[in-house]
Design an enzyme around this catalytic site. Structure first.
Site, PDB file in Angstrom:
ATOM      1  N   SER A 145       0.827  -1.219   0.000  1.00  0.00           N
ATOM      2  CA  SER A 145       0.000   0.000   0.000  1.00  0.00           C
ATOM      3  C   SER A 145       0.856   1.261   0.000  1.00  0.00           C
ATOM      4  O   SER A 145       0.606   2.181  -0.793  1.00  0.00           O
ATOM      5  CB  SER A 145      -0.991   0.007   1.168  1.00  0.00           C
ATOM      6  N   HIS A 165       5.268 -14.225   9.254  1.00  0.00           N
ATOM      7  CA  HIS A 165       5.441 -12.880   8.690  1.00  0.00           C
ATOM      8  C   HIS A 165       6.667 -12.886   7.782  1.00  0.00           C
ATOM      9  O   HIS A 165       7.633 -13.610   8.045  1.00  0.00           O
ATOM     10  CB  HIS A 165       5.625 -11.832   9.795  1.00  0.00           C
ATOM     11  N   ARG A 186       2.064  -5.274  17.631  1.00  0.00           N
ATOM     12  CA  ARG A 186       0.675  -4.834  17.456  1.00  0.00           C
ATOM     13  C   ARG A 186      -0.271  -5.918  17.981  1.00  0.00           C
ATOM     14  O   ARG A 186      -1.300  -5.629  18.591  1.00  0.00           O
ATOM     15  CB  ARG A 186       0.399  -4.513  15.974  1.00  0.00           C
TER      16      ARG A 186
END
Ligand code: AMX
Length: 419
Positions: free
Chosen positions: A229, A305, A314
């Site tokens: 993004s 990940h 998080r």
């Protein structure tokens, strides 16, 4: 006030970057192998990002602050931090909050566009179309067309960015109410902060949910510059497309299942566990369930990940929230049990480089607890938050005069003949 603080800092940063380029411009920071050229440029250092960095062993670091040390700050504070490198004092915080409130009003044409879309449109499609439509009022475009100097473009990037951050909670909440038949839109409440006002406009009037929104919108704000993004937005912005078109481009990437859309898959997995056992399984039952899933060639959602090699801070922040505010909730209990069971199972299996949970392993269960049960809306929440990091990166890139993005591609023929 924010603009003035930034102007002073930008002068210093520009000088610093010019001297770094002058002194170190020819130093090599990365090499690229053929596999990396075919492999999504994974690991190639070819960009700079000042707002945040992701470290394999501690996760997200925002302007030098490890996330675990600042997870209590508000989204407005983190936006100021991303932009300026400093936490705001009370008057700077009030200034940014006022600027966001002054831009809360969603133009009527946005609603007309959204209302004309097919009723089964994905909420992310609705969100990015709405954001793109705001281009018509872009100050950046007006100033560019009027011949504003290149060195001032960051100011209009920031102005459009703040307009967008002011209006995006109202658009997102309106999409929720329209798309999921929740009734009429709810007007913003100027007495509330950015996150609480969003919760209010969604129609979820619960004080703990407002706290969750503050945490959620803070935690997803940024993840350095090379993720899909941010990178997509910054590439589009580098062509001097307006901030509205550029943010929409990045959020279209966030809408992909390998990126932001993964959060809906994770909650689905947790609900499947709960449904399968008609409640919370024992750890042994859960372990067998995970092995069955792995042996049938499927992944455990919410774990692993590409960069991290530790529990995502998080995730940790969401778990702390859940332990503090949620009791007697089967869905959250399954999430807690999975955290005990999955890492040793993945370690024993030996395939995943990172057996630890990522951000998506817990967030959905918390939203679900407060009644936000529409999975395909979750990436919209992620988008509201991520817009902050993208806008901050965009402002800084414009201020530093980073030119149009244009890496060189080669053909397979070229690789065969030249390597
Ligand atoms: N469960 C089972 N196997 C896993 C696994 C998991 N959670 N995570 C990784 N593996 C497997 C991979 O499928 C791969 O198997 P293969 O060699 O047979 O292809 C092997 O372990 C090595 O993968 P990796 O290098 O550790 O991970 P990656 O960088 O290629 O992929 C990720 C990272 C997140 C896509 C992967 O861990 C995954 O699929 N996790 C589950 C889905 C998920 O949680 N997605 C959300 C990501 C968070 C986000 O970005 N929003």
């Amino acid at each position: 006030m924010l603009q003035k603080i930034l102007s002073e800092k930008i002068n210093i940063w520009q000088k610093e970057i010019h001297s770094v380029i002058k002194e170190k411009g020819d130093e090599v920071i990365s090499e690229v192998t053929v596999s990396q050229a075919y492999g999504g440029m994974r690991g190639v250092k070819g960009l700079t990002c000042e707002t945040s960095a992701v470290s394999a062993d501690s996760g997200l670091i925002i302007r030098g602050h490890p996330l675990k040390d600042i997870s209590h700050i508000s989204p407005e504070e983190v936006f100021f931090l991303l932009l300026t490198g400093e936490l705001p004092n009370s008057s700077s915080l009030k200034d940014i909050q006022d600027q966001l409130k002054n831009n809360q009003k969603v133009p009527e044409y946005v609603w007309r566009i959204l209302e004309s879309m097919p009723k089964n449109s994905h909420p992310m499609t609705m969100l990015t179309i709405a954001i793109q439509s705001l281009q018509v009022d872009s100050v950046f475009v007006k100033k560019y067309n009027a011949g504003t100097p290149k060195t001032d473009l960051w100011k209009w990037t920031l102005e459009d960015g703040i307009t967008l951050l002011g209006v995006i909670p109202g658009i997102a909440a309106g999409i929720y109410r329209m798309r999921f038949n929740k009734g009429a839109r709810i007007e913003p409440d100027k007495t509330l902060d950015w996150s609480a006002n969003f919760a209010h406009m969604l129609g979820i009037q619960n004080e703990d949910f407002k706290k969750l929104m503050r945490l959620y919108l803070m935690l997803h704000c940024d993840h350095e510059g090379g993720n899909v993004s941010a990178f997509s937005s910054l590439t589009v912005a580098s062509a001097l497309s307006s901030p509205f078109l550029s943010v929409a481009a990045g959020l279209n990437g966030l809408a992909g299942p390998l990126h932001g859309l993964a959060n809906q898959e994770c909650l689905k997995f947790v609900l499947d566990v709960q449904e399968h056992f008609k409640g919370v399984p024992s750890e042994k039952e859960l372990e067998d369930f995970c092995w069955d899933r792995l042996n049938s060639g499927r992944v455990i959602p919410g774990y692993g990940h590409a960069v991290l090699r530790c529990p995502d801070p998080r995730f940790t922040a969401f778990m702390e929230f859940g332990k503090k505010y949620i009791t007697n909730d089967d869905v959250f209990s399954v999430v807690q049990s999975l955290f005990k069971v999955v890492p040793p199972v993945l370690q024993e299996q030996g395939k995943a480089k990172n057996p630890w949970p990522n951000v998506d392993a817990a967030s959905g269960s918390l939203l679900y607890h407060y009644g936000l049960k529409e999975f395909n809306y979750y990436t919209v929440l992620f988008s509201i938050s991520r817009a902050m990091g993208i806008i901050a990166q965009m402002v800084i890139n414009r201020a530093m005069g980073i030119p149009i993005t244009r890496p060189k591609s080669v053909t397979t023929e070229w690789i065969k003949n030249n390597t």
